[in-house]
Design an enzyme around this catalytic site. Sequence first.
Site, short mmCIF file in Angstrom:
data_model
loop_
_atom_site.label_atom_id
_atom_site.label_comp_id
_atom_site.label_asym_id
_atom_site.label_seq_id
_atom_site.Cartn_x
_atom_site.Cartn_y
_atom_site.Cartn_z
N HIS A 1 0.86 -1.20 0.00
CA HIS A 1 0.00 0.00 0.00
C HIS A 1 0.89 1.24 0.00
O HIS A 1 1.94 1.27 0.64
CB HIS A 1 -0.92 -0.02 1.23
CG HIS A 1 -2.03 0.98 1.12
ND1 HIS A 1 -1.83 2.33 1.30
CD2 HIS A 1 -3.34 0.82 0.82
CE1 HIS A 1 -2.99 2.95 1.13
NE2 HIS A 1 -3.92 2.07 0.83
N GLU B 1 -4.07 1.67 -7.14
CA GLU B 1 -4.49 2.75 -6.25
C GLU B 1 -3.65 4.01 -6.50
O GLU B 1 -2.59 4.17 -5.88
CB GLU B 1 -4.33 2.33 -4.79
CG GLU B 1 -5.22 1.18 -4.38
CD GLU B 1 -5.59 1.28 -2.91
OE1 GLU B 1 -6.76 1.09 -2.60
OE2 GLU B 1 -4.71 1.57 -2.09
P1 PGA Z 1 -10.00 5.44 0.34
O1 PGA Z 1 -8.74 4.50 0.59
O2 PGA Z 1 -11.15 4.55 -0.11
O3 PGA Z 1 -10.28 6.09 1.67
O4 PGA Z 1 -9.64 6.41 -0.71
C1 PGA Z 1 -8.47 3.43 -0.27
C2 PGA Z 1 -7.19 2.74 0.14
O5 PGA Z 1 -6.23 3.43 0.52
O6 PGA Z 1 -7.10 1.50 0.12
#
Ligand code: PGA
Length: 220
Positions: free
Chosen positions: A96, A145
Amino acid sequence: MKKLFIVANWKSNLTKAEAEDWLARFKINDLRLKNKKVIICPPFTLLSILKSYILNHKSPITLGAQDISPFGEGSYTGEVNGKQIKEFADYVIIGHSERRNNFSENNEMLARKVEMAKFHNLRSIFCVQSEDTPVPEGVFLVAYEPVFAIGTGNPDTPKNADKVADEIKKKNRAVKYVLYGGSVTSKNVKSFTQMQNIDGVLVGSASLDASEFLEVIKNA
Ligand code: PGA
């Protein structure tokens, strides 16, 4: 109907009492999930509580951890290893951007974590920030992401996310599924899951509210 992964990433949120309240309001047994696989990734401190809840309520929830030690058992203060995680969970989030940026996790370290996950029969949900992020060998589930979209209320466009997902699959032949993550809500989830190359979503903020997360699942 394609398989859809709906993954909740609770990050560093919720106490035991708050998680119990969340579970009481999360009436997932009333939903017909069909092709949808729901994975909740709580902090380590809550894995045991969620596991007991799932067993006691015959809940269809699958559990994931948010991280894994790059080492095995032993003298690694503060770390939680794959063998310990496997007692509770089947999935683990690795790479992440919050771990890359706040904890200086580099590609080499992340590849070691993926190896550890594999060794303990845990499936990695490997996060990439673009199609150029290296994906370690053997990963079959990736979450795209983009950093600008995380926690900002400013998601990527479904069209661009679909294009990136397609490129990730083309570049990494072992990758079977690509999820989209970043400001996903019950309102916009379908615009992502209906795209050809997107196989689900990774949901942060919107997963902290049980009724909103139920709506995300329903609308996906
Ligand atoms: P968010 O986070 O839905 O709050 O944008 C997603 C993530 O970081 O996995």
